[in-house]
Write an enzyme that holds these catalytic residues in place. Structure first.
Site, short mmCIF file in Angstrom:
data_model
loop_
_atom_site.label_atom_id
_atom_site.label_comp_id
_atom_site.label_asym_id
_atom_site.label_seq_id
_atom_site.Cartn_x
_atom_site.Cartn_y
_atom_site.Cartn_z
N LYS A 1 -1.69 42.28 56.13
CA LYS A 1 -0.52 43.15 55.54
C LYS A 1 0.78 42.62 55.99
O LYS A 1 1.26 42.36 57.30
CB LYS A 1 -0.74 44.41 56.27
N GLY B 1 7.84 44.84 54.38
CA GLY B 1 8.76 44.37 53.76
C GLY B 1 9.79 43.69 54.43
O GLY B 1 10.65 42.68 53.82
N ASP C 1 1.09 50.23 55.13
CA ASP C 1 -0.03 50.11 56.04
C ASP C 1 -1.44 50.98 55.74
O ASP C 1 -2.37 50.43 56.13
CB ASP C 1 0.69 50.77 57.39
N LYS D 1 4.06 50.23 64.30
CA LYS D 1 2.87 48.92 63.99
C LYS D 1 1.69 49.05 64.89
O LYS D 1 0.56 48.84 64.45
CB LYS D 1 3.87 47.37 64.33
#
Length: 256
Positions: A7, A10, A158, A213
């Site tokens: 993943k 951006g 995500d 995250k």
């Protein structure tokens, strides 16, 4: 098929460096088939700014009117996706851009009144993605889905990565950032349980942009993915048979 789902956020898309691509080649040598899901927040915000549309978020999800959706789809498919595919090709990694709303990702609205054209994934055409990988290409997916009525939906990248990783029965899912992983006073924490992660968040060792995250990594681990990691897009994250980054495990000391 041994699958690695990567993943790309951006914010890291335009900062990837040579060691990152070398790591992918090392993993391919280890028998991994690689697939990408990417975001594009900064590129989208830049275009919205040019169009004098103010970005708006609710609980971390981008509020997506019909006008914003047009920008999201244009930027993700026409700019960010093409940029990633081009980077991979330039580093000797054959890749193909796939748009999630082209019968690959199916979704449903989360809360149309509050969020507009924002959805969550209900099914993944994993067979098509696997066919692309079996031909020797790296599929690069935009986080867009299509509803049962044919409407395009904006999906949090995500969430899309977790859903695609689960559908592909991925052995590993890595979330790429601009640091090697979770750091404690500058020292990389190579392994971490969910319990330890929550404690470090409370102690403010994990803070700022690393918090979402880590929480996303933990949530992805709950879907049954064996190995979930946070790694760097600027350094080697796999070399000489060894992962470099923070691995999230049920119990520290196993699973590397």
């Amino acid at each position: 098929m041994k699958v690695l789902l990567i993943k790309l956020g951006g914010s890291i898309v335009h900062e990837l460096e040579e060691p990152f691509f070398a790591s992918i080649k090392y993993l391919q040598d280890e028998g991994f088939h690689v697939a990408f899901v990417h975001g594009g927040g900064p590129d989208i915000d830049e275009m919205l700014h040019k169009l004098q549309i103010e970005p708006s978020f609710h609980n971390g999800l981008r509020k997506t009117t019909k006008d914003v959706l047009s920008v999201v789809e244009l930027v993700l498919s026409g700019k960010t996706n093409r940029h990633i595919v081009s980077l991979l090709k330039n580093h000797g990694l054959p890749a193909i851009g796939l748009h999630g709303n082209d019968a690959i990702l199916e979704g449903d609205y989360i809360d149309q009144d509050t969020l507009g054209e924002v959805g969550e994934i209900t099914s993944v055409n994993s067979e098509l993605i696997q066919q692309v990988m079996s031909l020797g290409f790296i599929p690069v997916l935009t986080p867009l889905a299509v509803s049962k009525t044919g409407q395009t939906l904006n999906i949090n990248a995500d969430m899309a990565a977790g859903a695609v990783a689960k559908a592909l029965n991925a052995e590993s899912c890595v979330f790429v950032t601009d640091v090697k992983g979770v750091l404690n006073n500058g020292v990389l924490l190579e392994q971490m349980t969910a319990e330890a992660a929550e404690q470090l968040i409370e102690a403010n060792v994990i803070y700022g942009g690393m918090i979402p995250k880590v929480k996303t990594a933990l949530k992805t681990m709950e879907t049954g993915i064996k190995h979930v990691r946070i790694v760097s897009g600027k350094d080697h994250f796999f070399k000489n048979g060894r992962w470099v980054g923070t691995s999230f495990l049920e119990k520290v000391g196993i699973g590397l």
